[in-house]
Design an enzyme around this catalytic site. Structure first.
Site, PDB file in Angstrom:
ATOM      1  N   HIS A 273      -1.594  -7.026  11.481  1.00  0.00           N
ATOM      2  CA  HIS A 273      -2.503  -8.046  10.944  1.00  0.00           C
ATOM      3  C   HIS A 273      -2.281  -9.408  11.581  1.00  0.00           C
ATOM      4  O   HIS A 273      -1.970 -10.374  10.885  1.00  0.00           O
ATOM      5  CB  HIS A 273      -2.323  -8.174   9.420  1.00  0.00           C
ATOM      6  CG  HIS A 273      -2.619  -6.922   8.651  1.00  0.00           C
ATOM      7  ND1 HIS A 273      -2.243  -6.748   7.328  1.00  0.00           N
ATOM      8  CD2 HIS A 273      -3.266  -5.792   8.999  1.00  0.00           C
ATOM      9  CE1 HIS A 273      -2.639  -5.564   6.902  1.00  0.00           C
ATOM     10  NE2 HIS A 273      -3.254  -4.951   7.902  1.00  0.00           N
TER      11      HIS A 273
ATOM     12  N   ASN B  40      -5.220  -7.004   2.962  1.00  0.00           N
ATOM     13  CA  ASN B  40      -5.638  -6.615   4.320  1.00  0.00           C
ATOM     14  C   ASN B  40      -6.764  -7.532   4.794  1.00  0.00           C
ATOM     15  O   ASN B  40      -7.625  -7.933   4.017  1.00  0.00           O
ATOM     16  CB  ASN B  40      -6.120  -5.170   4.310  1.00  0.00           C
ATOM     17  CG  ASN B  40      -5.185  -4.281   3.526  1.00  0.00           C
ATOM     18  OD1 ASN B  40      -5.079  -4.437   2.310  1.00  0.00           O
ATOM     19  ND2 ASN B  40      -4.513  -3.401   4.180  1.00  0.00           N
TER      20      ASN B  40
ATOM     21  N   GLU C 215       0.835  -1.191   0.000  1.00  0.00           N
ATOM     22  CA  GLU C 215       0.000   0.000   0.000  1.00  0.00           C
ATOM     23  C   GLU C 215       0.862   1.229   0.000  1.00  0.00           C
ATOM     24  O   GLU C 215       1.847   1.293   0.727  1.00  0.00           O
ATOM     25  CB  GLU C 215      -0.794   0.078   1.280  1.00  0.00           C
ATOM     26  CG  GLU C 215      -1.904  -0.874   1.332  1.00  0.00           C
ATOM     27  CD  GLU C 215      -2.024  -1.352   2.755  1.00  0.00           C
ATOM     28  OE1 GLU C 215      -1.524  -0.675   3.665  1.00  0.00           O
ATOM     29  OE2 GLU C 215      -2.613  -2.411   2.905  1.00  0.00           O
TER      30      GLU C 215
HETATM   31  P1  FAD Z   1     -10.523  -7.513  16.765  1.00  0.00           P
HETATM   32  O1  FAD Z   1     -11.068  -6.532  15.805  1.00  0.00           O
HETATM   33  O2  FAD Z   1      -9.100  -7.344  17.217  1.00  0.00           O
HETATM   34  O3  FAD Z   1     -11.477  -7.554  18.027  1.00  0.00           O
HETATM   35  C1  FAD Z   1     -11.198  -8.270  19.201  1.00  0.00           C
HETATM   36  C2  FAD Z   1     -11.769  -7.524  20.396  1.00  0.00           C
HETATM   37  O4  FAD Z   1     -11.741  -8.375  21.535  1.00  0.00           O
HETATM   38  C3  FAD Z   1     -10.987  -6.273  20.788  1.00  0.00           C
HETATM   39  O5  FAD Z   1     -11.867  -5.177  20.886  1.00  0.00           O
HETATM   40  C4  FAD Z   1     -10.367  -6.633  22.135  1.00  0.00           C
HETATM   41  O6  FAD Z   1     -10.224  -5.520  22.994  1.00  0.00           O
HETATM   42  C5  FAD Z   1     -11.346  -7.639  22.680  1.00  0.00           C
HETATM   43  N1  FAD Z   1     -10.766  -8.596  23.636  1.00  0.00           N
HETATM   44  C6  FAD Z   1      -9.585  -9.245  23.555  1.00  0.00           C
HETATM   45  N2  FAD Z   1      -9.422 -10.081  24.601  1.00  0.00           N
HETATM   46  C7  FAD Z   1     -10.533  -9.968  25.371  1.00  0.00           C
HETATM   47  C8  FAD Z   1     -10.943 -10.574  26.590  1.00  0.00           C
HETATM   48  N3  FAD Z   1     -10.193 -11.513  27.214  1.00  0.00           N
HETATM   49  N4  FAD Z   1     -12.137 -10.186  27.121  1.00  0.00           N
HETATM   50  C9  FAD Z   1     -12.918  -9.261  26.498  1.00  0.00           C
HETATM   51  N5  FAD Z   1     -12.561  -8.657  25.327  1.00  0.00           N
HETATM   52  C10 FAD Z   1     -11.389  -9.013  24.776  1.00  0.00           C
HETATM   53  N6  FAD Z   1      -7.229  -4.557   8.394  1.00  0.00           N
HETATM   54  C11 FAD Z   1      -7.732  -4.294   7.175  1.00  0.00           C
HETATM   55  O7  FAD Z   1      -8.384  -5.147   6.571  1.00  0.00           O
HETATM   56  N7  FAD Z   1      -7.533  -3.067   6.591  1.00  0.00           N
HETATM   57  C12 FAD Z   1      -6.810  -2.077   7.197  1.00  0.00           C
HETATM   58  O8  FAD Z   1      -6.681  -0.968   6.656  1.00  0.00           O
HETATM   59  C13 FAD Z   1      -6.251  -2.352   8.484  1.00  0.00           C
HETATM   60  N8  FAD Z   1      -5.480  -1.424   9.125  1.00  0.00           N
HETATM   61  C14 FAD Z   1      -5.069  -1.674  10.404  1.00  0.00           C
HETATM   62  C15 FAD Z   1      -4.388  -0.679  11.103  1.00  0.00           C
HETATM   63  C16 FAD Z   1      -4.040  -0.874  12.436  1.00  0.00           C
HETATM   64  C17 FAD Z   1      -3.304   0.207  13.172  1.00  0.00           C
HETATM   65  C18 FAD Z   1      -4.375  -2.093  13.080  1.00  0.00           C
HETATM   66  C19 FAD Z   1      -4.042  -2.327  14.518  1.00  0.00           C
HETATM   67  C20 FAD Z   1      -5.046  -3.087  12.379  1.00  0.00           C
HETATM   68  C21 FAD Z   1      -5.391  -2.902  11.051  1.00  0.00           C
HETATM   69  N9  FAD Z   1      -6.071  -3.875  10.332  1.00  0.00           N
HETATM   70  C22 FAD Z   1      -6.526  -3.617   9.073  1.00  0.00           C
HETATM   71  C23 FAD Z   1      -6.355  -5.211  10.922  1.00  0.00           C
HETATM   72  C24 FAD Z   1      -7.796  -5.377  11.389  1.00  0.00           C
HETATM   73  O9  FAD Z   1      -8.204  -4.278  12.172  1.00  0.00           O
HETATM   74  C25 FAD Z   1      -7.892  -6.696  12.182  1.00  0.00           C
HETATM   75  O10 FAD Z   1      -7.516  -7.750  11.311  1.00  0.00           O
HETATM   76  C26 FAD Z   1      -9.291  -6.967  12.713  1.00  0.00           C
HETATM   77  O11 FAD Z   1      -9.708  -5.935  13.576  1.00  0.00           O
HETATM   78  C27 FAD Z   1      -9.349  -8.304  13.443  1.00  0.00           C
HETATM   79  O12 FAD Z   1     -10.715  -8.601  13.705  1.00  0.00           O
HETATM   80  P2  FAD Z   1     -11.123  -9.644  14.806  1.00  0.00           P
HETATM   81  O13 FAD Z   1     -12.599  -9.742  14.811  1.00  0.00           O
HETATM   82  O14 FAD Z   1     -10.344 -10.888  14.618  1.00  0.00           O
HETATM   83  O15 FAD Z   1     -10.612  -9.036  16.209  1.00  0.00           O
END
Ligand code: FAD
Length: 496
Positions: free
Chosen positions: A437, A475, A352
């Site tokens: 990621h 992503n 990107e």
């Molecule tokens: P998450 O979205 O990480 O959600 C998990 C949640 O569970 C969190 O809110 C956490 O606080 C909570 N949690 C964890 N442990 C516990 C617990 N024991 N008890 C209660 N709650 C808990 N992806 C893209 O596709 N495009 C992008 O442009 C992109 N940019 C990014 C930029 C940054 C700075 C970051 C950090 C990530 C980026 N990503 C991007 C990645 C994307 O955000 C993640 O892949 C995605 O959020 C993961 O989704 P998920 O549902 O697996 O978990």
């Protein structure tokens, strides 16, 4: 049914958790969501919910007294600064070999991420989820995820003329001149809103550089999409600043132990509830850490031996290039990237063109590459320290660097330019210490069945990025969302 038993408890409010909660509620199931981070629904003293990237404060980081910015240096000088310890929105979680950035709060990663919403090319899907039928993903679940997330494209005519994407036009020109294919990247930022920002008719978000610590206006985080629909069902409660610490089998389902946290991160109460079904949606790291601990400490001893395995960094590596004086990248840079250089087939890298929203002309081009890598790490329980370790090796990033070089060595040689060496330390070219990621740790069809069911424990499910074996080739969040849509549809049809 026992009135005291919660029908479904969802751990985490990111992509997987939000999809699960919405579809369960729509099917008539009452859901309780537990989220360790804050609600992020109340403005601070400055009238804004989130802090700006250039002026980090207590809201910016999860339980740190100093910022840990992905770009640690500028012109050789360290740029991190002291902040009050607080349950802020961005966690830079440190393991021995890698720092893993994650969102903390209601909305998970959608609060902090760049909003790039990329569906992998179908020909690469076999590398992403080898046990999932591509026809159903590309026919049903990717389109469903894209629609619900509000994925949209920049207007090409605006891209070609706005000052805010000069940096991306320079990136495109350099890609073209070296014969690399480039693509416009769809996003969940509201592009009409960004055009209004440029016109000066609405409060600015992307055009004042908001990213990493939250976007106050234009980005359609999960709060504006899935979670707004979740609230409208009236069947879902959400507890922010509550962290799940234990899950054990109990009469009626599973007894879940939850710590309530204050904004200093300290537990102030311990609660126990019983849930008939528990969905692990704590993200790749959060879910893996929980499952590895629960298996090792005897809470869920029959989880299979694949739990904790198969973790990857999606091949993330960053770099900057120093452009000539006649190639300025612009003092105004939209924080939302929208151009990608695709050298996946030939060199294993999708890069990107990223912003450096410093507010001054830097003559720098900055890139985040997603690369094809073979190495996968494992989470294990460290009984002596009472925590979960990850055995990622920093040296494994050399594969990613070499893949990224297939693009940037060629561009540098064509343009007569060099890499920046001042962004990640003193004389350091590659940002190879981190990932945004995290993927894997409870791989689909290995640690779970082919729909995320944890075998041996009826009613326990994994439904987040930990199901994906280490790479999404682009992503990840669209793929995480689409896979969750696929799995929850099956679970609702067969397990309720
Ligand atoms: P998450 O979205 O990480 O959600 C998990 C949640 O569970 C969190 O809110 C956490 O606080 C909570 N949690 C964890 N442990 C516990 C617990 N024991 N008890 C209660 N709650 C808990 N992806 C893209 O596709 N495009 C992008 O442009 C992109 N940019 C990014 C930029 C940054 C700075 C970051 C950090 C990530 C980026 N990503 C991007 C990645 C994307 O955000 C993640 O892949 C995605 O959020 C993961 O989704 P998920 O549902 O697996 O978990």
């Amino acid at each position: 049914a026992d009135a005291a038993v919660i029908p479904a408890l969802v751990i985490g409010t990111g992509y997987g958790g939000s999809v699960a909660a919405l579809r369960l509620a729509q099917a008539g199931v009452d859901v309780h969501m537990v989220e360790m981070g804050m609600a992020w629904d109340t403005p601070g003293a400055d009238g804004k919910i989130f802090a700006n990237t250039t002026t980090p404060d207590q809201r910016s980081f999860w339980l740190r007294t100093k910022t840990k910015q992905p770009l640690s240096n500028f012109l050789g000088f360290p740029i991190d600064k002291a902040i009050p310890r607080y349950t802020g929105v961005l966690d830079a979680e440190e393991f021995a070999g890698i720092t893993v950035y994650q969102g903390r709060g209601v909305g998970g990663g959608s609060l902090v991420n760049g909003g790039m919403a990329v569906t992998p090319k179908r020909e690469n899907f076999g590398d992403v989820l080898p046990t999932v039928n591509p026809d159903e993903m590309y026919g049903t679940y990717y389109p469903r995820a894209n629609a619900e997330l509000g994925v949209n494209m920049i207007r090409p005519a605006w891209f070609d003329t706005t000052d805010a994407y000069q940096y991306a036009r320079v990136g495109r020109k350099h890609a073209q001149r070296s014969n690399f294919p480039y693509v416009f990247v769809p996003t969940v930022y509201d592009w009409n809103y960004m055009e209004q920002e440029a016109a000066g008719t609405v409060p600015k978000s992307a055009l004042v550089g908001e990213i990493l610590y939250g976007n106050n206006y234009g980005k359609k985080s999960l709060q504006k999409t899935y979670l707004s629909k979740v609230r409208a069902t009236g069947r879902v409660t959400i507890s922010p600043l509550h962290r799940v610490v234990n899950v054990v089998p109990a009469t009626g389902g599973y007894k879940v132990t939850i710590e309530q946290l204050n904004t200093n991160g300290d537990p102030i109460a311990v609660k126990e509830v019983t849930a008939a079904k528990v969905f692990f949606a704590a993200g790749s790291v959060g879910t893996s850490k929980l499952l590895v601990k629960l298996k090792a400490t005897g809470a869920l001893p029959n989880l299979n031996g694949e739990v904790g395995k198969g973790w990857g960094d999606n091949g993330n590596v960053m770099c900057g290039r120093a452009n000539h004086m006649w190639d300025p990248t612009g003092a105004l840079q939209s924080s939302i990237p929208t151009l990608g250089i695709d050298n996946w087939a030939a060199g294993g890298a999708f890069a990107e063109v990223a912003p450096l929203p410093t507010g001054i002309e830097t003559y720098a081009s900055f890139y985040l590459s997603i690369t094809k890598t073979p190495n996968r790490a494992q989470f294990t329980w460290n009984a002596a320290a009472g925590k979960v370790d990850l055995n990622w090796q920093t040296a494994w990033k050399s594969v990613s660097i070499n893949a990224a070089k297939t693009i940037f060595d060629k561009i540098n040689s064509k343009e007569g330019t060099i890499y920046r060496t001042d962004l990640f330390g003193v004389y350091k070219i590659w940002g190879d210490h981190l990932t945004y990621h995290p993927l894997g740790g409870a791989i689909l069809n290995r640690a779970t069945d082919n729909y995320g069911r944890l075998q041996g424990y009826p009613g326990l499910y994994v439904i987040d990025g930990s199901l994906i074996p280490g790479s999404t080739v682009v992503n990840p969040f669209v793929t995480i969302t689409a896979l969750a849509e696929r799995n929850i549809e099956k679970i609702i049809a067969t397990d309720l």
